[in-house]
Design an enzyme around this catalytic site. Structure first.
Site, PDB file in Angstrom:
ATOM      1  N   LYS B  36      -1.791  -6.836  -7.215  1.00 58.77           N
ATOM      2  CA  LYS B  36      -2.682  -7.465  -6.477  1.00 58.77           C
ATOM      3  C   LYS B  36      -3.641  -7.806  -7.537  1.00 58.77           C
ATOM      4  O   LYS B  36      -3.955  -7.289  -8.454  1.00 58.77           O
ATOM      5  CB  LYS B  36      -3.123  -6.866  -5.125  1.00 58.77           C
ATOM      6  CG  LYS B  36      -2.074  -7.012  -4.126  1.00 58.77           C
ATOM      7  CD  LYS B  36      -2.565  -6.696  -2.504  1.00 58.77           C
ATOM      8  CE  LYS B  36      -1.228  -6.500  -1.772  1.00 58.77           C
ATOM      9  NZ  LYS B  36      -1.737  -6.114  -0.283  1.00 58.77           N
ATOM     10  N   TYR B  76       2.664 -14.946   3.145  1.00 61.64           N
ATOM     11  CA  TYR B  76       1.992 -14.248   4.312  1.00 61.64           C
ATOM     12  C   TYR B  76       2.376 -14.755   5.585  1.00 61.64           C
ATOM     13  O   TYR B  76       1.453 -14.630   6.590  1.00 61.64           O
ATOM     14  CB  TYR B  76       0.609 -13.514   3.887  1.00 61.64           C
ATOM     15  CG  TYR B  76       0.683 -12.538   2.889  1.00 61.64           C
ATOM     16  CD1 TYR B  76       1.355 -11.370   3.260  1.00 61.64           C
ATOM     17  CD2 TYR B  76      -0.033 -12.883   1.712  1.00 61.64           C
ATOM     18  CE1 TYR B  76       1.018 -10.353   2.274  1.00 61.64           C
ATOM     19  CE2 TYR B  76      -0.223 -11.906   0.728  1.00 61.64           C
ATOM     20  CZ  TYR B  76       0.302 -10.647   0.919  1.00 61.64           C
ATOM     21  OH  TYR B  76       0.152  -9.471   0.311  1.00 61.64           O
ATOM     22  N   ASN B 139      -5.962  -3.275  -1.619  1.00 60.20           N
ATOM     23  CA  ASN B 139      -5.141  -2.312  -1.779  1.00 60.20           C
ATOM     24  C   ASN B 139      -4.023  -2.164  -2.930  1.00 60.20           C
ATOM     25  O   ASN B 139      -2.919  -1.584  -2.908  1.00 60.20           O
ATOM     26  CB  ASN B 139      -4.384  -1.997  -0.306  1.00 60.20           C
ATOM     27  CG  ASN B 139      -3.506  -2.892   0.050  1.00 60.20           C
ATOM     28  OD1 ASN B 139      -3.255  -3.940  -0.549  1.00 60.20           O
ATOM     29  ND2 ASN B 139      -2.676  -2.626   1.266  1.00 60.20           N
ATOM     30  N   HIS B 142       1.843  -4.823  -3.519  1.00 65.07           N
ATOM     31  CA  HIS B 142       2.522  -5.063  -2.099  1.00 65.07           C
ATOM     32  C   HIS B 142       4.056  -4.678  -2.417  1.00 65.07           C
ATOM     33  O   HIS B 142       4.401  -4.751  -3.548  1.00 65.07           O
ATOM     34  CB  HIS B 142       2.568  -6.672  -1.829  1.00 65.07           C
ATOM     35  CG  HIS B 142       3.592  -7.108  -0.857  1.00 65.07           C
ATOM     36  ND1 HIS B 142       3.120  -7.306   0.311  1.00 65.07           N
ATOM     37  CD2 HIS B 142       4.662  -7.493  -1.241  1.00 65.07           C
ATOM     38  CE1 HIS B 142       4.197  -7.815   0.666  1.00 65.07           C
ATOM     39  NE2 HIS B 142       5.220  -7.904  -0.113  1.00 65.07           N
ATOM     40  N   GLU B 153      11.284 -12.601  -0.138  1.00 60.48           N
ATOM     41  CA  GLU B 153      10.223 -12.305  -0.953  1.00 60.48           C
ATOM     42  C   GLU B 153      10.572 -12.482  -2.628  1.00 60.48           C
ATOM     43  O   GLU B 153       9.845 -13.044  -3.418  1.00 60.48           O
ATOM     44  CB  GLU B 153       9.410 -11.026  -0.862  1.00 60.48           C
ATOM     45  CG  GLU B 153       8.639 -10.930   0.208  1.00 60.48           C
ATOM     46  CD  GLU B 153       8.007  -9.740   0.629  1.00 60.48           C
ATOM     47  OE1 GLU B 153       7.160  -9.667   1.716  1.00 60.48           O
ATOM     48  OE2 GLU B 153       8.291  -8.794   0.087  1.00 60.48           O
TER      49      GLU B 153
END
Lengths: 144, 165
Positions: B36, B76, B139, B142, B153
């Protein structure tokens, strides 16, 4: 003024699962990854990329080696990126590469030498343009 | 041509495939991993990929991209009605990301174990999120959470011809 250079993780290092190890060395030396893509070069692409070496005795073997498996092409950015990348890679022949360089640690021979890096600002410009359109390069928009 | 070590490695691979082929989770599997914007900006791409490779996951595709708002919303969309959705989309478009296909036996579960809990405060020591993530939202990584999600995905980022290992 930050400079950009093209780096390739060659088929030998990709197949030995050393991608992370190599990128880690660039990042720890202050080079930023601003573009990256994995691809499998066609024979024609490899020939074009190394066209400058066309008349050299190693040309055919180099082309054949570069198409044996996927490679990871990247644009590295930072102060003196071209020279810095070459220092981190070490000498072309792993036997002559200084300890702690990528080639001393990970390359098995002068042919299968783990990484490629542009050797001058002009080469860098051409090599980056060979693989990336300008919109595929992502300058950092945030520091952290 | 073949030395003993190469022959041993070959038989070990064949044995591994034979020994594990009856348990679905252990079959060669693919999962999508994203580094990310926070972890890209803090220059942890290499360290994160090295953790996957050391755990026996093979990187089969890589692409660095800067998501548009539309792309992040589509990716998302399953979280569309959740309170964190707008913040997540804004974060995911704040800088470039590295999308990857990881392949190997039990890749989905293995990747999730390496990442650690979604909330870095709850992630086990030695996991990616414990070591590199700043908060529940920022965070670091993913990873797909199921076989069906992984398929969606992976196809979101990669054509089949771009998956090389």
């Amino acid at each position: 003024m930050p400079e950009r250079t093209l780096s390739i993780i060659k088929p030998d290092a990709v197949s030995k699962n050393q991608i992370g190890n190599i990128i880690e060395r660039f990042e720890k030396a202050g080079l930023l990854i601003v573009a990256a893509r994995m691809l499998h070069l066609s024979k024609q692409q490899a020939e074009q990329f190394y066209a400058v070496h066309k008349e050299r005795p190693f040309y055919k073997d180099l082309v054949n080696f570069m198409i044996t498996g996927p490679v990871l092409v990247m644009v590295l950015e930072g102060d003196n990126a071209i020279v810095k990348n070459r220092d981190i890679m070490g000498a072309t022949d792993p036997k002559k590469a200084a300890p702690g360089t990528i080639r001393a640690d990970l390359a098995s021979s002068i042919d299968e030498n783990a990484v490629h890096g542009s050797d001058s600002p002009e080469t860098a410009k051409n090599e980056i343009g060979f693989f990336f359109k300008s919109q595929e390069i992502s300058p950092r928009t945030r520091r952290k | 041509m073949f030395n003993k070590a190469a022959l041993f490695a070959l038989f070990f691979c064949l044995w591994t495939i034979a020994a594990y082929s009856d348990t679905p989770a252990q079959q060669a599997q693919q999962t999508l991993s994203i580094i990310k914007p926070d972890a890209v900006a803090s220059n942890h791409i290499g360290e994160i990929i090295a953790r996957f490779e050391k755990a026996g996951l093979c990187v089969g595709a890589i692409k660095m991209v800067k998501l548009s708002k539309q792309q992040a919303e589509d990716f998302y969309s399953v979280h569309k009605d959740r309170p964190f959705y707008a913040g997540l989309v804004a974060f995911m478009t704040s800088g470039p990301i590295v999308a990857m296909v990881l392949a190997g036996p039990g890749a989905i579960e293995k990747n999730r174990n390496l990442m650690g809990a979604t909330d870095p405060a709850k992630a086990a020591p030695g996991t990616i999120r414990r070591d590199f993530a700043e908060s529940l939202q920022r965070n670091a990584v993913h990873g797909s959470d199921s076989v069906a999600t992984a398929e969606f995905e992976i196809a979101f980022f990669f054509l089949p011809s771009e998956i090389l290992r």
